[in-house]
Design a protein around this motif. Structure first.
Motif, PDB file in Angstrom:
ATOM      1  N   GLU A  33       0.853  -1.192   0.000  1.00 22.33           N
ATOM      2  CA  GLU A  33       0.000   0.000   0.000  1.00 22.33           C
ATOM      3  C   GLU A  33       0.888   1.241   0.000  1.00 22.33           C
ATOM      4  OE1 GLU A  33      -3.401   0.830  -0.235  1.00 22.33           O
ATOM      5  OE2 GLU A  33      -2.369   2.760  -0.348  1.00 22.33           O
ATOM      6  N   THR A  40      -9.883   4.229  -1.162  1.00 25.44           N
ATOM      7  CA  THR A  40     -10.822   5.333  -1.407  1.00 25.44           C
ATOM      8  C   THR A  40     -12.013   5.303  -0.462  1.00 25.44           C
ATOM      9  OG1 THR A  40     -10.244   5.190  -3.752  1.00 25.44           O
ATOM     10  CG2 THR A  40     -12.208   6.448  -3.188  1.00 25.44           C
ATOM     11  N   SER A 317     -16.139  -3.963  -5.944  1.00 23.34           N
ATOM     12  CA  SER A 317     -14.770  -4.377  -5.659  1.00 23.34           C
ATOM     13  C   SER A 317     -14.758  -5.589  -4.724  1.00 23.34           C
ATOM     14  CB  SER A 317     -13.986  -3.206  -5.038  1.00 23.34           C
ATOM     15  OG  SER A 317     -12.665  -3.596  -4.769  1.00 23.34           O
TER      16      SER A 317
HETATM   17  C1  LIG Z   1     -16.706  10.746  -2.794  1.00 24.96           C
HETATM   18  C2  LIG Z   1     -16.944   9.283  -3.052  1.00 24.96           C
HETATM   19  C3  LIG Z   1     -17.980   8.640  -2.409  1.00 24.96           C
HETATM   20  C4  LIG Z   1     -18.201   7.294  -2.636  1.00 24.96           C
HETATM   21  N1  LIG Z   1     -19.251   6.691  -2.021  1.00 24.96           N
HETATM   22  C5  LIG Z   1     -19.501   5.380  -2.246  1.00 24.96           C
HETATM   23  C6  LIG Z   1     -20.571   4.721  -1.597  1.00 24.96           C
HETATM   24  O1  LIG Z   1     -21.297   5.314  -0.800  1.00 24.96           O
HETATM   25  N2  LIG Z   1     -20.766   3.407  -1.865  1.00 24.96           N
HETATM   26  C7  LIG Z   1     -19.965   2.719  -2.737  1.00 24.96           C
HETATM   27  O2  LIG Z   1     -20.208   1.525  -2.942  1.00 24.96           O
HETATM   28  N3  LIG Z   1     -18.938   3.325  -3.364  1.00 24.96           N
HETATM   29  C8  LIG Z   1     -18.693   4.624  -3.131  1.00 24.96           C
HETATM   30  N4  LIG Z   1     -17.641   5.230  -3.749  1.00 24.96           N
HETATM   31  C9  LIG Z   1     -16.791   4.427  -4.643  1.00 24.96           C
HETATM   32  C10 LIG Z   1     -15.822   3.571  -3.813  1.00 24.96           C
HETATM   33  O3  LIG Z   1     -15.131   4.353  -2.884  1.00 24.96           O
HETATM   34  C11 LIG Z   1     -14.831   2.868  -4.740  1.00 24.96           C
HETATM   35  O4  LIG Z   1     -15.548   2.237  -5.765  1.00 24.96           O
HETATM   36  C12 LIG Z   1     -14.029   1.827  -3.997  1.00 24.96           C
HETATM   37  O5  LIG Z   1     -13.339   2.380  -2.900  1.00 24.96           O
HETATM   38  C13 LIG Z   1     -13.032   1.179  -4.956  1.00 24.96           C
HETATM   39  O6  LIG Z   1     -12.241   0.291  -4.243  1.00 24.96           O
HETATM   40  P1  LIG Z   1     -11.013  -0.424  -4.901  1.00 24.96           P
HETATM   41  O7  LIG Z   1     -10.883  -1.677  -4.125  1.00 24.96           O
HETATM   42  O8  LIG Z   1     -11.154  -0.556  -6.354  1.00 24.96           O
HETATM   43  O9  LIG Z   1      -9.748   0.524  -4.697  1.00 24.96           O
HETATM   44  P2  LIG Z   1      -9.415   1.748  -3.756  1.00 24.96           P
HETATM   45  O10 LIG Z   1     -10.308   1.777  -2.571  1.00 24.96           O
HETATM   46  O11 LIG Z   1      -9.348   2.958  -4.560  1.00 24.96           O
HETATM   47  O12 LIG Z   1      -7.969   1.364  -3.200  1.00 24.96           O
HETATM   48  C14 LIG Z   1      -6.851   1.270  -4.010  1.00 24.96           C
HETATM   49  C15 LIG Z   1      -5.612   1.344  -3.124  1.00 24.96           C
HETATM   50  O13 LIG Z   1      -4.471   1.048  -3.912  1.00 24.96           O
HETATM   51  C16 LIG Z   1      -3.404   1.903  -3.535  1.00 24.96           C
HETATM   52  N5  LIG Z   1      -2.481   1.994  -4.666  1.00 24.96           N
HETATM   53  C17 LIG Z   1      -2.710   2.509  -5.897  1.00 24.96           C
HETATM   54  N6  LIG Z   1      -1.654   2.342  -6.699  1.00 24.96           N
HETATM   55  C18 LIG Z   1      -0.711   1.716  -5.960  1.00 24.96           C
HETATM   56  C19 LIG Z   1       0.614   1.276  -6.213  1.00 24.96           C
HETATM   57  N7  LIG Z   1       1.169   1.409  -7.426  1.00 24.96           N
HETATM   58  N8  LIG Z   1       1.299   0.697  -5.209  1.00 24.96           N
HETATM   59  C20 LIG Z   1       0.764   0.533  -3.979  1.00 24.96           C
HETATM   60  N9  LIG Z   1      -0.502   0.910  -3.688  1.00 24.96           N
HETATM   61  C21 LIG Z   1      -1.228   1.500  -4.655  1.00 24.96           C
HETATM   62  C22 LIG Z   1      -4.116   3.221  -3.233  1.00 24.96           C
HETATM   63  O14 LIG Z   1      -3.317   4.026  -2.390  1.00 24.96           O
HETATM   64  C23 LIG Z   1      -5.385   2.730  -2.542  1.00 24.96           C
HETATM   65  O15 LIG Z   1      -5.215   2.640  -1.149  1.00 24.96           O
HETATM   66  C24 LIG Z   1     -17.378   6.572  -3.523  1.00 24.96           C
HETATM   67  C25 LIG Z   1     -16.309   7.214  -4.157  1.00 24.96           C
HETATM   68  C26 LIG Z   1     -16.086   8.554  -3.926  1.00 24.96           C
HETATM   69  C27 LIG Z   1     -14.937   9.218  -4.613  1.00 24.96           C
END
Ligand SMILES: Cc1cc2nc3c(=O)[nH]c(=O)nc-3n(C[C@H](O)[C@H](O)[C@H](O)COP(=O)(O)OP(=O)(O)OC[C@H]3O[C@@H](n4cnc5c(N)ncnc54)[C@H](O)[C@@H]3O)c2cc1C
Length: 457
Positions: A33, A40, A317
Motif C-alpha cells: 500500500e 478510497t 470491488s
Molecule cells: C466521494 C466518493 C464517495 C463514494 N461513495 C460510495 C458509496 O457510498 N458506496 C460505494 O459503494 N462506493 C462509493 N464510492 C466508490 C468507492 O469508494 C470505490 O468504488 C471503492 O473504494 C473502490 O475500491 P477499490 O478496491 O477498487 O480501490 P481503492 O479503494 O481505490 O484502493 C486502491 C488502493 O491502492 C493503492 N495503490 C494505488 N496504486 C498503488 C501502487 N502502485 N502501489 C501501492 N498501492 C497503490 C491506493 O493508495 C489505494 O489505497 C465513492 C467514491 C467517492 C470518490
C-alpha cells in the motif's frame, strides 16, 4: 529476491480480504500500500461522505423542528466538529484495516509504491518481490479534466475535500452525478450557498428522466442552484474566489463562488504501475482488461475493483474479491457477468437502484410491465414526514421476473434489497406478494405497487 505465493497491490476493498483468504489457506502473501490503508472508500469516499451525510441530515431535521413539535431557536454548525466526526470514522476504519493485515499470520505488509518489473516480479522501495500469482487492486482517483483555466485556480477534488475545515460561502460543484450531488446537499445543509454545474441536459444522466427530475426537485427545494447544459465550462480567478464560465442556454453566463469542487468522473491508478513491463493490457481509459473471472491477458495476474472498469463501487470491488477467491479456493466458478447492477445515491432521501433502468428495458425490446407509486402514499413516509420521491419497478411480462427498480425515497437504499434478492433467486415477482410484511414499513408497499403493474405506455 523474496518469494511469496501471492502479491497484492493496493489495500482497497478487494485486496485485504483476499490477503486474509490466502493467509488462512496457509499461503504466504505480500500486500503493498502506497498511501492510507483501506483506499478510497475508507479515506476519501464512502465512509467520510456518509458520515457527513449523517451530520447534514441531523442539522436538516433540527431546522425542521417545528414540523415535528419542537423548537430549536438557532442551529449553528461547527464545521470543525463536523470534520472531526468524519475524520474519526475514517481513521478508525483505516487503522482497523492496517491492524487486521499486520496481525494476520503469513501476511507481509509493505508500505510503498509498487511497480511491475516483469510478469511475476514487483519492485517496491528497494526490494523486488516475486510470486506466481499477482492481484492488482489499485483503485482510482478523481479525474481533472483539461478545461480552460483549470491550472490557474485552486480547486477541490473528493480527496482534498477531506481536509476542508471551513464552510464555503458559495460552493460551486462541477459535475451533477453521484459524487457531486452528495457533496452539494451536504454543504447546502451545513449552510453554504451551493451551485451545481452540469454539462448535460439533466442530473445523473444515466438514470431515467423521471429519476433525474425527482432528484433535481429534491435538491432545488433545498435552495441548491442547478445549472444544466453548461457546455463550455471554464475557470478563472476572481476576487478571492473562482468564476466558473458556463455558456448555459438559460441564465447568466458565469457563476462566481468561493470554492470549486471538480466531480467529473474518476480515472484508474494504472499509469505508474509498470503494466507494460508485465505485458498487462489496458484500454484507452487506463482500465485493466480482464475476463469474466477477472484474469488479465497475462496468466497469473488478476485485476480487481475500480481499476478493471467493471464497477465503481465498494460492493463491486468486494464482489470481485469473492469471485476470485471462490474460483481459487472453493472451485466455485463465479463470474462478473453473474452479478446484477445495484447501487445507491446517498442524497436524502436516497435513491436505491437495482437492475435495468426503464429506458434500458424499453430499448431491450423485452415485453415488460411497469408500476410507479409516489412516496407520498406510503404511510411510513408520511409518518416520518419524508414523502419526497417515488418507487418504480419493471418486470418481464412473460417470466414475471423483476428487471429493474428505482426507489427514490426514505429508506430507498435499504428497501431496494428486497427486490434485488428476489432478482438473484430468479423467482417471479409474485413471491414478494406472498410475504407477510412488517407494518409500518416502506417495504410493505412493494406488494401493493406490484399489484399495479401495467404494460408500458
Ligand atoms: C466521494 C466518493 C464517495 C463514494 N461513495 C460510495 C458509496 O457510498 N458506496 C460505494 O459503494 N462506493 C462509493 N464510492 C466508490 C468507492 O469508494 C470505490 O468504488 C471503492 O473504494 C473502490 O475500491 P477499490 O478496491 O477498487 O480501490 P481503492 O479503494 O481505490 O484502493 C486502491 C488502493 O491502492 C493503492 N495503490 C494505488 N496504486 C498503488 C501502487 N502502485 N502501489 C501501492 N498501492 C497503490 C491506493 O493508495 C489505494 O489505497 C465513492 C467514491 C467517492 C470518490
Amino acid at each position: 529476491m523474496k518469494h511469496f505465493d501471492a502479491i497484492i497491490i493496493g489495500t482497497g476493498q478487494a485486496g485485504p480480504p483476499l490477503a486474509a483468504r490466502f493467509a488462512s489457506a496457509g499461503k504466504t502473501v505480500a500486500i503493498i500500500e502506497r498511501s492510507k490503508f483501506g483506499g478510497t472508500c475508507v479515506n476519501t469516499g464512502c465512509t467520510p461522505t456518509k458520515t457527513l451525510v449523517a451530520s447534514a441530515y441531523a442539522i436538516h431535521v433540527a431546522r425542521r423542528g417545528s414540523e415535528y413539535g419542537f423548537v430549536v431557536d438557532d442551529v449553528r454548525v461547527d464545521i470543525k466538529r463536523v470534520k472531526a466526526r468524519k475524520d474519526a470514522a475514517s481513521t478508525t476504519s483505516s487503522k482497523g484495516v492496517e491492524e487486521w493485515l499486520r496481525g494476520t499470520t503469513n501476511c507481509t505488509v509493505i508500505q510503498g509504491q509498487a511497480r511491475f518489473q516483469s510478469s511475476n516480479t514487483v519492485a517496491v522501495n528497494d526490494e523486488v518481490l516475486q510470486a506466481d500469482k499477482i492481484y492488482i487492486n489499485v483503485g482510482g482517483r478523481a479525474r481533472v479534466p483539461e478545461m480552460p483555466g483549470v491550472n490557474d485556480v485552486p480547486f477541490l477534488t473528493n480527496s482534498s475535500m477531506m481536509d476542508l475545515d471551513v464552510l464555503p460561502a458559495h460552493f460551486i460543484i462541477v459535475g451533477g452525478s453521484y459524487v457531486g450531488l452528495e457533496f452539494a446537499q451536504i454543504y447546502r445543509r451545513l449552510g453554504s450557498e451551493v451551485t451545481i454545474v452540469e454539462m448535460g441536459p439533466r442530473l445523473i444522466g444515466r438514470e431515467d428522466e423521471d429519476v433525474s427530475q425527482g432528484v433535481h426537485e429534491i435538491l432545488e427545494a433545498e435552495g441548491i442552484n442547478i445549472r444544466l447544459n453548461a457546455k463550455c465550462i471554464s475557470l478563472e480567478k476572481r476576487d478571492g474566489g473562482v468564476a466558473v464560465g458556463l455558456t448555459c442556454e438559460v441564465g447568466p453566463p458565469e457563476v462566481v463562488g468561493t470554492h470549486v469542487l471538480l466531480a467529473v468522473g474518476r480515472i484508474p491508478n494504472t499509469s505508474d504501475l509498470g503494466l507494460d513491463q508485465a505485458g498487462v493490457a489496458s484500454d484507452q481509459r487506463g482500465h485493466i482488461t480482464v475476463d469474466d473471472q477477472l484474469q488479465t491477458n497475462v496468466p497469473g495476474i488478476w485485476a480487481l475493483g475500480d481499476c478493471n472498469g467493471h464497477g465503481a463501487f465498494t460492493h463491486t470491488s468486494y464482489n470481485d474479491y469473492e469471485i476470485v477467491a471462490d474460483n481459487l479456493f472453493n472451485a466455485d466458478h463465479r463470474r462478473v457477468s453473474d452479478r446484477i447492477q445495484a447501487y445507491a445515491l446517498y442524497i436524502d432521501p436516497p435513491l436505491g437502484r437495482c437492475g435495468m433502468t426503464e429506458a434500458e428495458v424499453r430499448k431491450s425490446g423485452i415485453r415488460a410491465l411497469a408500476a410507479k407509486y409516489p412516496m407520498s402514499q406510503v404511510s411510513r413516509a408520511s409518518e416520518k414526514g419524508e414523502t419526497q420521491g417515488f418507487v418504480k419497478i419493471c418486470v418481464d411480462a412473460e417470466t414475471k421476473q423483476i428487471l429493474g427498480a428505482a426507489i427514490l425515497g426514505v429508506g430507498g437504499d435499504e428497501v431496494i434489497h428486497v427486490l434485488l434478492d428476489v432478482m438473484y433467486t430468479k423467482a417471479p415477482y409474485t413471491v414478494v406478494q406472498r410475504a407477510m410484511n412488517i407494518h409500518p414499513t416502506v417495504a410493505e408497499f412493494l406488494p401493493i405497487i406490484l399489484a399495479k403493474l401495467e404494460p408500458f405506455a
